[in-house]
Design an enzyme around this catalytic site. Sequence first.
Site, PDB file in Angstrom:
ATOM      1  CG  HIS A  26       5.138   3.456  -0.343  1.00  0.00           C
ATOM      2  ND1 HIS A  26       6.327   3.369   0.340  1.00  0.00           N
ATOM      3  CD2 HIS A  26       4.376   4.341   0.345  1.00  0.00           C
ATOM      4  CE1 HIS A  26       6.274   4.170   1.396  1.00  0.00           C
ATOM      5  NE2 HIS A  26       5.104   4.769   1.421  1.00  0.00           N
ATOM      6  CE1 TYR A  55       3.394   1.160   1.575  1.00  0.00           C
ATOM      7  CE2 TYR A  55       2.439  -1.039   1.434  1.00  0.00           C
ATOM      8  CZ  TYR A  55       3.534  -0.198   1.351  1.00  0.00           C
ATOM      9  OH  TYR A  55       4.765  -0.712   1.043  1.00  0.00           O
ATOM     10  CG  HIS A 131       9.726   4.462   0.557  1.00  0.00           C
ATOM     11  ND1 HIS A 131       9.581   3.128   0.795  1.00  0.00           N
ATOM     12  CD2 HIS A 131      10.381   4.946   1.632  1.00  0.00           C
ATOM     13  CE1 HIS A 131      10.135   2.824   1.960  1.00  0.00           C
ATOM     14  NE2 HIS A 131      10.622   3.911   2.488  1.00  0.00           N
ATOM     15  CE  LYS A 151      12.719   0.190   1.663  1.00  0.00           C
ATOM     16  NZ  LYS A 151      11.638  -0.705   1.846  1.00  0.00           N
ATOM     17  CB  CYS A 153       9.999   2.093  -3.283  1.00  0.00           C
ATOM     18  SG  CYS A 153       8.292   2.275  -2.806  1.00  0.00           S
TER      19      CYS A 153
END
Length: 165
Positions: A26, A55, A131, A151, A153
Amino acid sequence: MNEEAANPSGKSKRKRMRKITHIVIHCTATVSGREFSTKDIDLWHKKRGWKGIGYHYVIKLDGTIEQGRPEYKIGAHVKGHNRNSIGIVYVGGLNKRLSPKDTRNRKQKRALKSLLLNLKEKYPQAEILGHRDFSRDINKNGIIEPFEFIKACPCFDAQKEYCDL
């Protein structure tokens, strides 16, 4: 094999070993060059109503790797996939205009690769993904394409970059 851990009451309890199938990368979605720590991210996640940082590892701008959640605890970083994954976040991911960009510097790249090598040694069957790779294949062609990303990410193709690990 299970490990023993002491809880606050002093009594021991068993840590459950998780079957790790994914290592997920991420970004913090913060502007390039602005430093944040595990404590900052922990605060952000608590403000969202979570128990704490979602995380397992944070990679700071200087390449320092900070521990977030312990690996034996289920993370909070990819909805529907937390039970069997380890979450790593690097600080950055946005350019000065707040657009997604791979802002990792050399130290972060080196630290991330080192961490991934260690994790792959522990979890050899785990696939390394970003991600964004957990987005749905909307057109059902077997490929998650950029227009399907929920996303951006981590703002680079983690699966391609680390396919040889």
